[in-house]
Scaffold this active site. Structure first.
Site, PDB file in Angstrom:
ATOM      1  N   ASN A 157     -28.512  19.779  15.384  1.00 43.18           N
ATOM      2  CA  ASN A 157     -27.193  20.334  15.602  1.00 43.18           C
ATOM      3  C   ASN A 157     -27.198  20.938  17.015  1.00 43.18           C
ATOM      4  O   ASN A 157     -28.149  20.738  17.766  1.00 43.18           O
ATOM      5  CB  ASN A 157     -26.896  21.378  14.518  1.00 43.18           C
ATOM      6  CG  ASN A 157     -25.406  21.439  14.199  1.00 43.18           C
ATOM      7  OD1 ASN A 157     -24.578  21.460  15.102  1.00 43.18           O
ATOM      8  ND2 ASN A 157     -25.067  21.462  12.925  1.00 43.18           N
ATOM      9  N   THR A 158     -26.205  21.686  17.372  1.00 40.17           N
ATOM     10  CA  THR A 158     -26.094  22.177  18.766  1.00 40.17           C
ATOM     11  C   THR A 158     -26.982  23.405  19.017  1.00 40.17           C
ATOM     12  O   THR A 158     -27.373  24.113  18.090  1.00 40.17           O
ATOM     13  CB  THR A 158     -24.638  22.534  19.087  1.00 40.17           C
ATOM     14  OG1 THR A 158     -24.198  23.500  18.134  1.00 40.17           O
ATOM     15  CG2 THR A 158     -23.743  21.324  19.032  1.00 40.17           C
ATOM     16  N   GLY A 175     -24.807  17.097  24.042  1.00 40.39           N
ATOM     17  CA  GLY A 175     -24.721  16.134  25.138  1.00 40.39           C
ATOM     18  C   GLY A 175     -26.062  15.891  25.819  1.00 40.39           C
ATOM     19  O   GLY A 175     -27.104  16.407  25.380  1.00 40.39           O
ATOM     20  N   GLY A 182     -27.533  14.152  22.382  1.00 38.15           N
ATOM     21  CA  GLY A 182     -27.406  13.622  23.735  1.00 38.15           C
ATOM     22  C   GLY A 182     -27.512  12.120  23.861  1.00 38.15           C
ATOM     23  O   GLY A 182     -27.629  11.609  24.977  1.00 38.15           O
ATOM     24  N   GLY A 213     -22.765  11.835  19.146  1.00 37.86           N
ATOM     25  CA  GLY A 213     -21.751  12.885  19.076  1.00 37.86           C
ATOM     26  C   GLY A 213     -20.922  12.976  20.341  1.00 37.86           C
ATOM     27  O   GLY A 213     -19.922  12.269  20.512  1.00 37.86           O
ATOM     28  N   CYS A 229     -24.815  27.664   9.087  1.00 40.16           N
ATOM     29  CA  CYS A 229     -23.912  28.795   8.859  1.00 40.16           C
ATOM     30  C   CYS A 229     -24.700  30.017   8.396  1.00 40.16           C
ATOM     31  O   CYS A 229     -25.723  29.889   7.738  1.00 40.16           O
ATOM     32  CB  CYS A 229     -22.908  28.464   7.763  1.00 40.16           C
ATOM     33  SG  CYS A 229     -21.962  27.002   8.094  1.00 40.16           S
ATOM     34  N   SER A 255     -20.983  14.102  12.976  1.00 37.33           N
ATOM     35  CA  SER A 255     -19.938  14.989  12.454  1.00 37.33           C
ATOM     36  C   SER A 255     -19.301  15.835  13.553  1.00 37.33           C
ATOM     37  O   SER A 255     -19.970  16.357  14.435  1.00 37.33           O
ATOM     38  CB  SER A 255     -20.545  15.915  11.399  1.00 37.33           C
ATOM     39  OG  SER A 255     -19.557  16.782  10.892  1.00 37.33           O
TER      40      SER A 255
HETATM   41  C1  LIG Z   1     -16.800  19.421  19.076  1.00 40.54           C
HETATM   42  C2  LIG Z   1     -17.978  19.358  18.145  1.00 40.54           C
HETATM   43  C3  LIG Z   1     -17.790  19.630  16.783  1.00 40.54           C
HETATM   44  C4  LIG Z   1     -18.882  19.559  15.897  1.00 40.54           C
HETATM   45  N1  LIG Z   1     -18.675  19.790  14.553  1.00 40.54           N
HETATM   46  C5  LIG Z   1     -19.726  19.642  13.684  1.00 40.54           C
HETATM   47  C6  LIG Z   1     -19.529  19.788  12.271  1.00 40.54           C
HETATM   48  O1  LIG Z   1     -18.422  20.007  11.777  1.00 40.54           O
HETATM   49  N2  LIG Z   1     -20.620  19.680  11.462  1.00 40.54           N
HETATM   50  C7  LIG Z   1     -21.869  19.397  11.963  1.00 40.54           C
HETATM   51  O2  LIG Z   1     -22.830  19.286  11.187  1.00 40.54           O
HETATM   52  N3  LIG Z   1     -22.064  19.219  13.288  1.00 40.54           N
HETATM   53  C8  LIG Z   1     -21.033  19.338  14.152  1.00 40.54           C
HETATM   54  N4  LIG Z   1     -21.234  19.149  15.494  1.00 40.54           N
HETATM   55  C9  LIG Z   1     -22.588  18.815  15.998  1.00 40.54           C
HETATM   56  C10 LIG Z   1     -22.757  17.333  16.262  1.00 40.54           C
HETATM   57  O3  LIG Z   1     -22.580  16.568  15.079  1.00 40.54           O
HETATM   58  C11 LIG Z   1     -24.163  17.041  16.854  1.00 40.54           C
HETATM   59  O4  LIG Z   1     -25.141  17.510  15.944  1.00 40.54           O
HETATM   60  C12 LIG Z   1     -24.422  17.713  18.195  1.00 40.54           C
HETATM   61  O5  LIG Z   1     -23.252  17.694  18.991  1.00 40.54           O
HETATM   62  C13 LIG Z   1     -25.570  17.048  18.977  1.00 40.54           C
HETATM   63  O6  LIG Z   1     -25.338  15.679  19.212  1.00 40.54           O
HETATM   64  P1  LIG Z   1     -24.670  15.120  20.581  1.00 40.54           P
HETATM   65  O7  LIG Z   1     -25.446  15.716  21.721  1.00 40.54           O
HETATM   66  O8  LIG Z   1     -24.742  13.635  20.512  1.00 40.54           O
HETATM   67  O9  LIG Z   1     -23.248  15.622  20.585  1.00 40.54           O
HETATM   68  C14 LIG Z   1     -20.167  19.221  16.397  1.00 40.54           C
HETATM   69  C15 LIG Z   1     -20.341  18.956  17.768  1.00 40.54           C
HETATM   70  C16 LIG Z   1     -19.266  19.001  18.634  1.00 40.54           C
HETATM   71  C17 LIG Z   1     -19.496  18.673  20.105  1.00 40.54           C
END
Ligand SMILES: Cc1cc2nc3c(=O)[nH]c(=O)nc-3n(C[C@H](O)[C@H](O)[C@H](O)COP(=O)(O)O)c2cc1C
Length: 303
Positions: free
Chosen positions: A192-193, A217, A244, A265, A130, A21
């Protein structure tokens, strides 16, 4: 690619690689750069009751081996998604999950209610990162009691599979994963982040307009793997792992840690077709390792 065929909460997936997402828009926008039917599924940008404009710029900062974002959950709102995006998504034989968020339990329930009346969704993913405005801003994602209240309320209206997306910003993930399971979640996804801060030393100001942002990442992968492993040990429902992932071998690591499916992501930001590439690479990895079916490696970490 039958080696990759699997399922999640009873939903058949051609492979276990889903788009995460917020990094794949509403799916349809990526159609020209990635073969949507080559990926296992996709999770759309978080949807709220009403459209949201999001946070002030700058919203993205490239950190060391990762990215910090504070988009502020900008989105077109659940009704515009149902009327404007979902009809085009229905053309694809790829499961679509709607990511839902809100600031009060009623917001989440209302979004789920609107989605329940729509055709073409495989399931839901609740973004619980949230602050709960009704409980003084305490985060749903860090308090098992608030989390259980939220998940039970959405469960009552949601007939489709319900994935609860956990935040990594907690001291212990197990009580939260268990709270989601006991309240009726069909799966948990994580992570999530990570809440973070980038500073411009010359200006002595945060590099992100809103101040703090979420780190994602490759930088977060080892911590995400640890959390996915711990969550998978704590619950019986499926775990979806992310954080990541940028290659097929990264995906395999999450499956070995106990995830039944994974999400990609940030990698989509530097390689928009990375989801499909990672599925291909995972298939090649399994072939090299002599693994006949992807389910065989789930939870096979040896200590
Ligand atoms: C630009 C951006 C927008 C994101 N928006 C959402 C979101 O709307 N809802 C959600 O649950 N996670 C959101 N995330 C989190 C990602 O879905 C994911 O959980 C997180 O980036 C870790 O995975 P990755 O390292 O592969 O990016 C967002 C991440 C990024 C980078």
């Amino acid at each position: 690619m039958s080696r990759l065929a699997t399922s999640l909460c009873g939903i058949p997936l051609r492979n276990p690689v889903l788009a995460a997402s917020g990094t794949f828009a509403y799916g349809v926008e990526l159609e020209s750069v990635v073969d949507i039917e080559a990926i296992g599924g996709l999770v759309v940008k978080g949807l709220s009751r009403e459209p949201m404009e999001g946070n002030p710029a700058p919203r993205l900062w490239e950190a060391e081996a990762g990215m910090i974002n504070s988009i502020g959950l900008q989105n077109i709102g659940v009704r515009a998604f149902v009327s404007g995006k979902l009809p085009a998504l229905r053309r694809f034989a790829t499961p679509v999950f709607a990511n839902i968020f809100g600031y009060a339990v009623e917001d989440y329930v209302e979004v789920a209610r609107v989605l329940e009346d729509a055709e073409g969704l495989a399931g839901y993913e609740l973004n619980v990162s949230c602050p709960n405005t009704k409980h003084g801003g305490i985060f749903f994602s860090s308090d098992p009691v608030s989390l259980a209240e939220l998940v039970s309320a959405v469960r009552r209206v949601a007939r489709r599979p319900l994935i609860v997306k956990l935040s990594p910003n907690v001291a212990q993930i197990e009580p939260l994963a268990r709270a989601a399971e006991e309240a009726g979640a069909d799966a948990v996804s994580l992570v999530n982040t990570f809440i973070s801060l980038a500073i411009d030393a010359r200006a002595r100001r945060p590099r992100i307009g809103a101040g703090f942002g979420g780190l994602s990442g490759p930088a977060i992968k080892p911590i995400a793997l640890r959390l996915v492993y711990q969550a998978a040990q704590a619950v019986r429902i499926p775990v979806v792992g992310l954080g990541g992932i940028a290659s097929g071998e990264d995906a395999a690591e999450f499956l070995i840690a106990g995830a039944q499916a994974i999400q990609v992501g940030t990698a989509s930001f530097w390689d928009p077709a990375s989801t499909a590439r990672i599925a291909r690479e995972l298939d090649q990895f399994l072939a090299r390792e002599g693994v006949a079916g992807v389910r065989e490696i789930v939870g096979t970490l040896r200590w």
